[in-house]
Design an enzyme around this catalytic site. Structure first.
Site, short mmCIF file in Angstrom:
data_model
loop_
_atom_site.label_atom_id
_atom_site.label_comp_id
_atom_site.label_asym_id
_atom_site.label_seq_id
_atom_site.Cartn_x
_atom_site.Cartn_y
_atom_site.Cartn_z
N ILE A 1 45.22 34.05 43.92
CA ILE A 1 43.97 33.56 44.29
C ILE A 1 42.95 34.96 44.33
O ILE A 1 42.63 35.52 45.07
CB ILE A 1 44.35 32.40 45.66
CG1 ILE A 1 45.88 31.60 45.23
CG2 ILE A 1 43.28 32.32 46.11
CD1 ILE A 1 46.03 31.43 46.14
N PRO A 2 41.84 34.16 43.41
CA PRO A 2 40.79 35.91 43.56
C PRO A 2 39.74 35.94 44.91
O PRO A 2 38.09 35.94 44.15
CB PRO A 2 40.57 35.40 41.97
CG PRO A 2 40.59 34.52 42.08
CD PRO A 2 41.30 33.84 42.24
N CYS A 3 40.25 36.47 45.59
CA CYS A 3 39.35 36.29 47.04
C CYS A 3 38.70 37.24 46.70
O CYS A 3 37.82 37.87 47.65
CB CYS A 3 40.22 36.14 48.34
SG CYS A 3 41.66 37.65 48.50
N HIS A 4 38.73 38.55 46.28
CA HIS A 4 37.67 39.56 45.25
C HIS A 4 36.77 38.82 44.75
O HIS A 4 35.48 39.81 45.07
CB HIS A 4 38.51 40.48 44.67
CG HIS A 4 38.80 40.09 43.95
ND1 HIS A 4 40.45 39.81 43.25
CD2 HIS A 4 38.27 39.82 42.57
CE1 HIS A 4 40.58 39.48 42.09
NE2 HIS A 4 39.25 39.35 41.09
N ARG A 5 36.47 37.92 44.68
CA ARG A 5 35.73 37.16 43.59
C ARG A 5 34.46 36.91 45.13
O ARG A 5 33.29 36.86 44.40
CB ARG A 5 35.76 35.80 42.94
CG ARG A 5 36.70 37.15 41.37
CD ARG A 5 36.81 36.26 40.62
NE ARG A 5 38.01 36.58 39.88
CZ ARG A 5 38.48 35.55 38.52
NH1 ARG A 5 38.69 34.05 38.48
NH2 ARG A 5 39.74 36.14 38.22
#
Length: 167
Positions: free
Chosen positions: A131-135
């Site tokens: 779940i790419p919260c870095h984006r």
């Protein structure tokens, strides 16, 4: 400065089903039954741990595939807890294409929420990278926070992930 936290007994180091070395951290994987439940960023000097279960091996393989190709799409059995709002934020984050970013404010507008609440949901994400919260970044194009931190090693990890994806 990185704040330390007390880890409950259920989350002691021996509870990991695998630890995989990456250029930015060692990823500690927690699996319950047939579900990936947590990916935790551990210090780079943490010893790796070979996968203990078939699912842990599959998660490791998919994380390695992502490290080799940032366009890799994860397909894993995940247990995503959290509040209704957190799950809505996490679904919106999963819709951000690889190589792209969205701001906390954009997601908040889409979900009829507030940027701070979106940031808090990002900080509560137990399955980073998948779940790419870095984006998710600040409205002004800055990094914003990461892993409930606004400086230090967490932002170094976020920068690495965004560069890896060509952002």
């Amino acid at each position: 400065m990185i704040k330390s936290k007390v880890v409950p007994k259920a989350k002691l180091a021996d509870a990991y089903q695998a630890k995989i070395a990456t250029p930015f951290a060692v990823l500690g994987l927690r699996i319950e039954e047939d579900w990936l439940t947590d990916i935790e960023y551990l210090p780079l000097d943490t010893p790796p741990l070979a996968p203990k279960t078939p699912l842990a091996k599959e998660v490791c393989n998919q994380l390695q595939a992502y490290l080799a190709d940032p366009g890799f799409v994860f397909d894993l059995s995940m247990h995503i807890g959290g509040t209704i709002h957190q799950r809505r934020v996490w679904r919106a984050i999963q819709d951000i294409p690889n190589g792209a970013t969205r701001s906390y404010a954009d997601i908040a507008t889409e979900l009829h929420s507030a940027p701070r609440a979106v940031g808090q949901a990002c900080g509560a994400n137990r399955l980073p990278i998948v779940i790419p919260c870095h984006r998710v970044i600040a409205k002004n194009g800055g990094l914003g926070g990461f892993m409930n931190a606004s400086d230090g090693n967490p932002l170094t990890i976020k920068r690495w992930l965004l560069r890896h994806e060509g952002v």
